[in-house]
Enzyme design. Sequence first.
Site, mmCIF file in Angstrom:
data_model
loop_
_atom_site.group_PDB
_atom_site.id
_atom_site.type_symbol
_atom_site.label_atom_id
_atom_site.label_comp_id
_atom_site.label_asym_id
_atom_site.label_seq_id
_atom_site.Cartn_x
_atom_site.Cartn_y
_atom_site.Cartn_z
ATOM 1 C CB SER A 1 -0.931 -0.019 1.213
ATOM 2 O OG SER A 1 -0.647 1.048 2.071
ATOM 3 C CE LYS A 2 -1.063 6.191 -4.320
ATOM 4 N NZ LYS A 2 -1.477 7.513 -4.740
ATOM 5 N NE ARG A 3 -2.696 3.657 4.494
ATOM 6 C CZ ARG A 3 -3.568 3.651 3.483
ATOM 7 N NH1 ARG A 3 -3.762 4.755 2.789
ATOM 8 N NH2 ARG A 3 -4.231 2.570 3.161
#
Length: 497
Positions: free
Chosen positions: A262-264
Amino acid sequence: MSDANTKVRARFCPSPTGDPHVGMLRTALFNWAFARHNGGTLVFRIEDTDAERDSEESYQALLDSLRWIGIDWDEGPEIGGDFGPYRQSERGAVYQDVLAKLAEASKTYKCYCTADELAAERDLARKEGRVSGYSGRCRDLSDEERAAFEAEGRTHVIRFRMPEQDWIWNDLVRGEMTVAGEQVPDFVLVRPNGDPLYTLVNPVDDAVMEITHVLRGEDLLSSTPRQLALHGALIELGVGSGAMPEFGHLPYVMGEGNKKLSKRDPEASFSHYIDAGFLPEGFVNYLALLGWSPGNDVEFFSREELARDFEISKVNVSPARFDLKKATAINGDWIRALPVDELADRIVPYLVKDGVLPAEPTEQQRSMVRVATPLISERMETLGQASGMLGFLFAGEPGCRPFEIDPDDAAKMLDDEGRAVVTAAMKGLETMQDWSTESIESNLRQTLIDGLELKPRVAFGAVRVAITGRRVSPPLFESMELLGRERSMERLAAVAQ
Ligand code: GLU
Ligand code: ZN
């Protein structure tokens, strides 16, 4: 592959939101490799139609990240091209023109349904076990019905009228794909406030920019039938090149625990790799392995080799697993593949960033880095590791950090016994004539191994911590030669009993 005489026009079209991330850069790289491999054109388009989420900062970061990994584009921001502008925020007139043509041909219609009505429709569909999507109830409103809705003060969106058919395409990665017509209801192209949506602008630009190949992440697979439909309508209306692009969907990138990266996740963020000191060569090499490989177990290759060998048909269908350890190991291979002086020059900015060297290192400091680099290149996987290993050489110089011994390492190696060892080493070295790696080594062996009958690990471990401040350092005797007699003796004295 397409017709031999159709010139490939691939595109990379991110939205400038947040930090550049690994999945996006992988898509950029594969489009670049595909375009270069086929002698085609890479179009770089910015999909910045979401004013609330897009930012200039992300846009700049995006450009910087592409430059850093060495992707060049033939049309797009900063260089222009025949199909510009390449920022969707500047293409409003194109979309309005296409919308007018679509409306004229009854390919679209106004939908006045409220959010509550749509939710109720979805609930009902779910209960009845039907595909839950828009029913198309505003498809054939009469002028009077429309006027009545407007008199009520309702706003409308613009929907595309999906033809009744199944959607079939030959995916360049996944082979033949079929999506049943009822899975794809009429979809929204324009918001109530008149803003065009991704569903409109992305296929419109692919059409008018004469894109021949759409390579993008698997997460966009579900939008492909809608794009085929809209593109088909554009072809009928004579908008664009008149040819349907081919689609290829690149596999997901999975992170820890087999979850979609995920982007996070920190390792998903591009800045993580710059901070850690990845080489662009190493990073690109690893990115390419996320879903592709040249075969024969080859895992080490350059950007140019990637472009030479890249076959879209060899992209994997199954998800790629992101393995930071492997990425780092490949980077280590690239570190060792660089000429030493070049490696040294790339290390310097990291030494500056970490405060090991002053902002403007002297020529002498730079040449010291060059001399010391061969001593550490075997032990490095990222440029950022150089600071810990070379800091001792510059500590205490003007503009540099003071010399400090790592407290944990001191506790382990510089107890009473360790300090006695250092004291003996210092005495032995005091009378030594020339200060070279060889004589330092034989002197210390004589004093500590032969004389005190110590194990090398104990003997040299203590001296190493006294000299370099750490238990992990470049080879000890070379380090002492580089540091010089005076500073070496000072450091030994500071620890001695
Ligand atoms: N702007 C879209 C995105 O970043 C592009 C999708 C596509 O490649 O079609 O997801
Ligand atoms: Zn409606």
